[in-house]
Each structure stands twice: as structure tokens, then as C-alpha cells.
Design a protein around this motif. Structure first.
Motif, PDB file in Angstrom:
ATOM      1  N   ARG A 159       8.393   2.456   6.956  1.00 22.58           N
ATOM      2  CA  ARG A 159       9.176   1.218   7.065  1.00 22.58           C
ATOM      3  C   ARG A 159       8.684   0.220   6.027  1.00 22.58           C
ATOM      4  O   ARG A 159       7.530   0.255   5.602  1.00 22.58           O
ATOM      5  N   ASN A 160       9.567  -0.675   5.626  1.00 22.61           N
ATOM      6  CA  ASN A 160       9.223  -1.743   4.689  1.00 22.61           C
ATOM      7  C   ASN A 160       8.522  -1.210   3.443  1.00 22.61           C
ATOM      8  O   ASN A 160       7.586  -1.812   2.942  1.00 22.61           O
ATOM      9  N   GLY A 161       8.962  -0.054   2.957  1.00 18.23           N
ATOM     10  CA  GLY A 161       8.405   0.535   1.741  1.00 18.23           C
ATOM     11  C   GLY A 161       7.119   1.310   1.941  1.00 18.23           C
ATOM     12  O   GLY A 161       6.622   1.921   1.007  1.00 18.23           O
ATOM     13  N   THR A 162       6.551   1.311   3.140  1.00 21.55           N
ATOM     14  CA  THR A 162       5.294   2.024   3.385  1.00 21.55           C
ATOM     15  C   THR A 162       5.560   3.501   3.634  1.00 21.55           C
ATOM     16  O   THR A 162       6.680   3.902   3.934  1.00 21.55           O
ATOM     17  N   GLU A 163       4.499   4.293   3.484  1.00 16.34           N
ATOM     18  CA  GLU A 163       4.602   5.730   3.666  1.00 16.34           C
ATOM     19  C   GLU A 163       3.432   6.257   4.481  1.00 16.34           C
ATOM     20  O   GLU A 163       2.401   5.599   4.606  1.00 16.34           O
TER      21      GLU A 163
END
Length: 182
Positions: free
Chosen positions: A142-146
Motif C-alpha cells: 500500500r502507498n507505494g510500499t512493498e
């Protein structure tokens, strides 16, 4: 109210996972634009452990709370975001570790080291990096995180791929993902 982790992944149906994901109320960090920008003095190590000023954060509920505030920007920098401040956080590899996976119909369901549940698909793609001998597999969270898949989760995913054939691809929610980097 104390935090209760979800049941084991194998004990949950896809519908139950979807209900748990929908029930988790996450802060709208991507909508916040705080004026104060600073340094958190925090590090997420490649093995998924969190540190602040050199000391490990050992309380899972605290790690889970901080993880809910994470955002990765377009340049790849990670931030802890609240309505009043945006603090840089060093992430050595990925912000999360995928620690379990299972197939349910046409969906791959992952459990993260923070007990988050993620269903791979268009909003949560799987990508492979590295080289064919030593691939690194990542899942969009989410929100660009992995999340990086740990070794056992990668092995589980390879078993799922081999059940479909020998091309080392998996599918989830209508999308197909390669497990070997191009």
C-alpha cells in the motif's frame, strides 16, 4: 482494546480474508500534506526488524502501528506520515516481509510480518528482481510500499507455479506474474 492477530492463513477463506482487509482501518497517509518534514531515526532492516536510534522495537503492536503510517514516494524514499509531520525512515530492502502464502481459487493471499493480509492482483502486483539464479520477489502492499517474500514463502509460490506448469508464473485476480526476472 488489545491487538488480536488474525487466524492462521490456512484457516481463512478468501471471503474471510477480504472481510479482515476491509475491516482494517488504515490512516489516509497519502492524503496528508504535513508542513513539518524531518528524520525519524528509524530503520527497517532487510530481515524485517524495526529499529529506533539503534534499539530494536520489539513490541509487534508498535511495529504494526508505525507500519500503518508508511508511504514510499516516487523516488523510492520511505516516510512515516501523520497529519502534522512527515519523517524519513530508512528501509534497507522492503518495508515488509511476506511470511506465508496460499492459493484460494484465482487469488494468492499473503500474510506479512506485521500480520497484514494482502491479496495479490492489480492493486497489489508481484514483481521479480535480481537474476534468474537468485531472484528477489516483491509484493505491492500500500502507498507505494512493498513486501519481499522470505525464502519459505518464495518456495511456496514456486510450488503453486509448478502446479500450473513449468513456466514459473502465478496468477491472481486475473493477472499473471513471472517469478523469474527477465
Amino acid at each position: 482494546m488489545p491487538y488480536e492477530p488474525p487466524p492462521e492463513l490456512n484457516a481463512l477463506s478468501l471471503g474471510q480474508v477480504a472481510d479482515l482487509v476491509a475491516a482494517r482501518k488504515l490512516p489516509p497517509v497519502s492524503q496528508w500534506s504535513p508542513q513539518h518534514i524531518g528524520e525519524s531515526e528509524m530503520v527497517v532492516r532487510a530481515d524485517g526488524r524495526w529499529f529506533h536510534q539503534g534499539g530494536e522495537i520489539r513490541r509487534p503492536a508498535m511495529v504494526r502501528a508505525f507500519a500503518s503510517l508508511l508511504l514510499r514516494d516516487g523516488e523510492g524514499a520511505h516516510w512515516l506520515v501523520t497529519p502534522v509531520e512527515k519523517l524519513a525512515i530508512k528501509v534497507e530492502d522492503a518495508a515488509f516481509i511476506a511470511v506465508d502464502v496460499r492459493r484460494d481459487g484465482d487469488a494468492l493471499v499473503f500474510r506479512l510480518n506485521t500480520d497484514d493480509l494482502v491479496i495479490a492482483g492489480p492493486e497489489h502486483p508481484i514483481r521479480s528482481e535480481g537474476d534468474p539464479e537468485t531472484p528477489a520477489i516483491y509484493l505491492g502492499v500500500r502507498n507505494g510500499t512493498e513486501a519481499r517474500l522470505n525464502r519459505s514463502t518464495y518456495s511456496q509460490l514456486v510450488e503453486i507455479a509448478l502446479e500450473r506448469g513449468d513456466d514459473l508464473t502465478v496468477s491472481s485476480q486475473g493477472m499473471t506474474f513471472r517469478l523469474i526476472p527477465a
